[in-house]
Design a protein around this motif. Structure first.
Motif, PDB file in Angstrom:
ATOM      1  N   ILE A   1       0.875  -1.175   0.000  1.00 54.47           N
ATOM      2  CA  ILE A   1       0.000   0.000   0.000  1.00 54.47           C
ATOM      3  C   ILE A   1       0.907   1.218   0.000  1.00 54.47           C
ATOM      4  O   ILE A   1       1.742   1.379   0.907  1.00 54.47           O
ATOM      5  N   VAL A   2       0.736   2.059  -1.010  1.00 53.09           N
ATOM      6  CA  VAL A   2       1.662   3.174  -1.178  1.00 53.09           C
ATOM      7  C   VAL A   2       0.904   4.500  -1.187  1.00 53.09           C
ATOM      8  O   VAL A   2      -0.240   4.591  -1.652  1.00 53.09           O
ATOM      9  N   ASN A   3       1.577   5.533  -0.662  1.00 47.42           N
ATOM     10  CA  ASN A   3       0.988   6.873  -0.663  1.00 47.42           C
ATOM     11  C   ASN A   3       1.260   7.556  -2.004  1.00 47.42           C
ATOM     12  O   ASN A   3       1.809   6.948  -2.931  1.00 47.42           O
TER      13      ASN A   3
ATOM     14  N   LEU B   1      -3.776   0.380  -2.892  1.00 47.53           N
ATOM     15  CA  LEU B   1      -3.420  -1.035  -2.835  1.00 47.53           C
ATOM     16  C   LEU B   1      -2.858  -1.495  -4.175  1.00 47.53           C
ATOM     17  O   LEU B   1      -3.485  -1.316  -5.223  1.00 47.53           O
ATOM     18  N   LEU B   2      -1.666  -2.103  -4.138  1.00 46.79           N
ATOM     19  CA  LEU B   2      -1.025  -2.694  -5.312  1.00 46.79           C
ATOM     20  C   LEU B   2      -0.903  -4.199  -5.093  1.00 46.79           C
ATOM     21  O   LEU B   2      -0.661  -4.655  -3.972  1.00 46.79           O
TER      22      LEU B   2
ATOM     23  N   GLU C   1       5.674   0.996 -12.906  1.00 46.32           N
ATOM     24  CA  GLU C   1       6.831   0.707 -13.758  1.00 46.32           C
ATOM     25  C   GLU C   1       7.481  -0.626 -13.424  1.00 46.32           C
ATOM     26  O   GLU C   1       8.062  -1.273 -14.293  1.00 46.32           O
ATOM     27  N   ASP C   2       7.367  -1.047 -12.149  1.00 47.26           N
ATOM     28  CA  ASP C   2       7.982  -2.332 -11.775  1.00 47.26           C
ATOM     29  C   ASP C   2       6.958  -3.472 -11.735  1.00 47.26           C
ATOM     30  O   ASP C   2       7.185  -4.512 -11.121  1.00 47.26           O
ATOM     31  N   GLY C   3       5.800  -3.293 -12.415  1.00 48.83           N
ATOM     32  CA  GLY C   3       4.906  -4.413 -12.666  1.00 48.83           C
ATOM     33  C   GLY C   3       3.810  -4.685 -11.666  1.00 48.83           C
ATOM     34  O   GLY C   3       3.106  -5.695 -11.777  1.00 48.83           O
ATOM     35  N   TRP C   4       3.609  -3.802 -10.687  1.00 46.32           N
ATOM     36  CA  TRP C   4       2.509  -3.993  -9.740  1.00 46.32           C
ATOM     37  C   TRP C   4       1.199  -3.536 -10.367  1.00 46.32           C
ATOM     38  O   TRP C   4       1.135  -2.512 -11.043  1.00 46.32           O
ATOM     39  N   PHE C   5       0.117  -4.302 -10.107  1.00 45.02           N
ATOM     40  CA  PHE C   5      -1.200  -3.906 -10.580  1.00 45.02           C
ATOM     41  C   PHE C   5      -1.801  -2.878  -9.634  1.00 45.02           C
ATOM     42  O   PHE C   5      -1.867  -3.086  -8.418  1.00 45.02           O
ATOM     43  N   ARG C   6      -2.241  -1.761 -10.197  1.00 43.96           N
ATOM     44  CA  ARG C   6      -2.854  -0.690  -9.417  1.00 43.96           C
ATOM     45  C   ARG C   6      -4.360  -0.975  -9.305  1.00 43.96           C
ATOM     46  O   ARG C   6      -5.081  -0.920 -10.294  1.00 43.96           O
ATOM     47  N   THR C   7      -4.827  -1.276  -8.099  1.00 40.03           N
ATOM     48  CA  THR C   7      -6.232  -1.653  -7.924  1.00 40.03           C
ATOM     49  C   THR C   7      -7.168  -0.458  -8.020  1.00 40.03           C
ATOM     50  O   THR C   7      -8.366  -0.633  -8.288  1.00 40.03           O
ATOM     51  N   GLY C   8      -6.659   0.757  -7.764  1.00 36.82           N
ATOM     52  CA  GLY C   8      -7.537   1.921  -7.711  1.00 36.82           C
ATOM     53  C   GLY C   8      -8.300   2.033  -6.410  1.00 36.82           C
ATOM     54  O   GLY C   8      -9.155   2.902  -6.256  1.00 36.82           O
ATOM     55  N   ASP C   9      -7.985   1.158  -5.441  1.00 35.41           N
ATOM     56  CA  ASP C   9      -8.632   1.195  -4.128  1.00 35.41           C
ATOM     57  C   ASP C   9      -7.688   1.788  -3.092  1.00 35.41           C
ATOM     58  O   ASP C   9      -6.502   1.440  -3.043  1.00 35.41           O
ATOM     59  N   ILE C  10      -8.223   2.663  -2.258  1.00 37.48           N
ATOM     60  CA  ILE C  10      -7.465   3.243  -1.160  1.00 37.48           C
ATOM     61  C   ILE C  10      -7.704   2.394   0.088  1.00 37.48           C
ATOM     62  O   ILE C  10      -8.848   2.041   0.400  1.00 37.48           O
ATOM     63  N   ALA C  11      -6.620   2.067   0.788  1.00 37.64           N
ATOM     64  CA  ALA C  11      -6.724   1.119   1.898  1.00 37.64           C
ATOM     65  C   ALA C  11      -5.803   1.509   3.046  1.00 37.64           C
ATOM     66  O   ALA C  11      -4.885   2.322   2.897  1.00 37.64           O
ATOM     67  N   THR C  12      -6.070   0.889   4.187  1.00 31.31           N
ATOM     68  CA  THR C  12      -5.155   0.901   5.324  1.00 31.31           C
ATOM     69  C   THR C  12      -4.839  -0.560   5.658  1.00 31.31           C
ATOM     70  O   THR C  12      -5.552  -1.479   5.246  1.00 31.31           O
TER      71      THR C  12
ATOM     72  N   ASP D   1     -13.847   7.853  -5.393  1.00 29.55           N
ATOM     73  CA  ASP D   1     -14.960   8.105  -4.472  1.00 29.55           C
ATOM     74  C   ASP D   1     -14.532   8.780  -3.179  1.00 29.55           C
ATOM     75  O   ASP D   1     -15.377   9.165  -2.363  1.00 29.55           O
ATOM     76  N   LEU D   2     -13.226   8.918  -2.949  1.00 25.94           N
ATOM     77  CA  LEU D   2     -12.756   9.631  -1.762  1.00 25.94           C
ATOM     78  C   LEU D   2     -13.273  11.064  -1.770  1.00 25.94           C
ATOM     79  O   LEU D   2     -13.357  11.701  -2.815  1.00 25.94           O
ATOM     80  N   VAL D   3     -13.621  11.549  -0.590  1.00 23.77           N
ATOM     81  CA  VAL D   3     -13.986  12.960  -0.441  1.00 23.77           C
ATOM     82  C   VAL D   3     -12.719  13.711  -0.029  1.00 23.77           C
ATOM     83  O   VAL D   3     -12.137  13.418   1.017  1.00 23.77           O
TER      84      VAL D   3
END
Length: 544
Positions: A367-369, A385-386, A409-420, A435-437
């Motif tokens: 999970i990256v910022n 989330l990747l 660039e290093d091949g991780w799939f970007r889910t488009g979901d924000i997570a903790t 959908d984030l406010v």
């Protein structure tokens, strides 16, 4: 070790060899149909031969299905990919122009259609450029009247087919199925699933506490026309479970009746399904016995903790959260209590079950910022989330532009979901990126607000969207469906007071709109896109 390819004929072989007597139950328009794995294998062989000799479908060509959850669709799940063709499960709830787009984009040669869905296909048939034949799946002996040409009767194909078929062996990376995203923006994107990916996905969803057992009676409510019914047609066949298919247009009553009458032990569906069943059972006290249920799985959108509590206290049923996407075959996370947390208080357990869950074996995540840095495992810091793994896509079908956008660039799939993620490894999806406010430079989770609202006893459904604000950029607007007995009795102020005890003051919605229902997407999720469009047009107003 043998170089043995991982192919989907393995579940079929095991079921017919070890569990030929086990039952498959399929609800249809003319009643309930029952047969066995022995019968399934016979019909799959006949269908595979018909694809060869009658329909002329060559290896690797695409065969479309436009159907509900039933035994004939299950037969397609095996006959098409196991004979080295590719099954395209067309989402029946897409808009007509999207249905035509995905069938043409996938280049389906033959389309199998449920009788009651014929009008939808007839409407788009003039736009279909690759379909050469149609097969109607019906409980009736005769073909219905139709505007389509070159039409076959499914049961006639089965009767004419040879009951012996030598399923070929081929490379495990061969495409097996193709599904398209539900397309909240733009055209749906194609996702190709390989035999290897689906095989490994099945093995993983069969392990640990939530794994299916031979003694189970399973009922997938999640649609077979979207993301493989979460892998149930393969996993449940492989393990030899009794399978129950709810058939066309199932209502909450239909589902509750099947659970009660067939003694279902496991089922999977989206939260709106579970809300509907709960409300139906509440309205018919004493009519249903769910003591047979081992657990239910919820996915597709966030599971309110209040719903898990209601299921356990009122129905005696454990409701767990799962997570996945079209691009991930789909299951990647499942929430169950680790033994180290078994002594948590009940309220904490309900909240834990509503979390997105623990990553399945065989996958990697981070999970990256916004700077690309991994967030702390503290359950607070948010990031995207990747994912990586053997059943995660590496590209979209015939769409290099969208493929480039979807990967780092290093091949991780970007889910488009924000997570903790917390210190115990439990992931929590807090929102879709879109959908984030974003209020005053800080993020507000619409999902957290929705879960808190749905914990109020008067609230049946709630969806939160971002609306423009001159000072803060965006602010949350809550769209709420009240239970019928509370309509006109619960006010905005009541809900604001309820939320003020659960979230930070600056998270509180600026306004509430009471609506008759929350619009849904093609797969049963809350359609926030529709709500935003209604707000922009001035159509989002309180109904009571």
């Amino acid at each position: 070790m043998m170089n043995y390819p991982l192919l989907l004929k393995s579940p079929l072989y095991r079921a017919k060899t070890i569990f030929p007597e086990k039952e498959i139950v399929s609800r249809g328009y003319n009643g309930v149909f029952r047969y066995t794995y022995r019968d399934l294998y016979d019909r799959v062989c006949r269908l595979a031969n018909a694809l060869d000799r009658v329909l002329g479908v060559k290896a690797l060509e695409h065969v479309g299905s436009f159907a509900w959850n039933h035994h004939r669709h299950l037969e397609l799940y095996y006959a098409v990919p196991c004979s080295q063709r590719v099954l395209h499960t067309v989402n029946i709830r897409l808009f007509p122009e999207q249905i035509a787009y995905v069938i043409n984009h996938a280049e389906d040669k033959v389309l199998f259609v449920d009788e009651d869905l014929l009008p939808l296909i007839e409407a788009v048939a003039p736009k279909l450029t690759t379909v050469q034949a149609y097969v109607v799946m019906t409980d009736n002996d005769k073909l219905p009247e139709t505007k389509l040409t070159n039409v076959y009767h499914y049961e006639e194909l089965i009767r004419q087919g040879d009951p012996h078929f030598d399923f070929p062996t081929f490379d495990e990376n061969t495409p097996a199925l193709i599904s398209y995203t539900s397309a909240t923006t733009g055209n749906p994107k194609g996702v190709v699933y390989t035999h290897r990916g689906l095989y490994l996905h099945c093995l993983t969803v069969l392990v640990d506490e939530l794994g299916t057992r031979e003694a189970d009676v399973t009922m997938p409510v999640v649609p077979m026309f979207h993301v493989n019914a979460w892998g149930r047609p393969y996993a449940d066949t492989w393990i030899g479970a009794k399978q129950v298919y709810p058939g066309p247009r199932p209502t909450a009553k239909d589902l509750a009746d099947l659970i009660h009458n067939e003694r279902v032990t496991y089922s999977a569906g989206v939260p709106t399904i579970w809300m509907g069943i709960l409300n139906h059972v509440r309205q018919h006290p004493g009519e249903y016995d769910f003591s047979c249920v081992r657990f239910f799985m919820s996915g597709g959108s966030a599971l309110p903790a209040a719903l898990t509590e209601a299921y356990e206290k009122e129905l005696g049923v454990k409701l767990y959260q799962g997570y996945g996407q079209t691009e991930t075959s789909p299951v990647t996370f499942v929430s169950f209590p680790k033994t180290s947390l078994k002594d948590l208080p009940d309220e904490e357990k309900y909240r834990l079950r509503a979390k997105t869950g623990l990553i399945l074996p065989g996958l990697e995540m981070k999970i990256v910022n916004e700077k690309g840095e991994e967030v702390a495992h503290d359950g607070k810091e948010m990031g995207e989330l990747l994912l990586k793994g053997p059943w995660i896509i590496d590209s979209y079908y015939k769409d290099p532009e969208k493929t480039k956008e979807a990967f780092t660039e290093d091949g991780w799939f970007r889910t488009g979901d924000i997570a903790t993620i917390d210190e115990n490894g439990y992931l929590q999806i807090v929102d879709r990126v879109k959908d984030l406010v974003k209020s005053g430079g800080e993020w507000i989770s619409s999902v957290d607000l929705e879960n808190a609202l749905m914990a109020h006893p008067a609230v049946m459904e709630a969806a939160v969207i971002a609306i423009p604000h001159e000072k803060w950029q965006e602010r949350p607007l809550a769209c709420v469906v009240l239970r019928e007995e509370y309509r006109g009795k619960v006010t905005k102020e009541d809900l604001q007071a309820h939320l003020s005890k659960m979230v930070a003051k600056w998270w509180l919605p600026d306004d509430y709109v009471f609506v008759e229902e929350i619009p849904k997407t093609s797969v049963g999720k809350f359609s926030k896109k529709t709500l935003r469009e209604q707000y922009d047009k001035g159509q989002l107003v309180s109904m009571y």
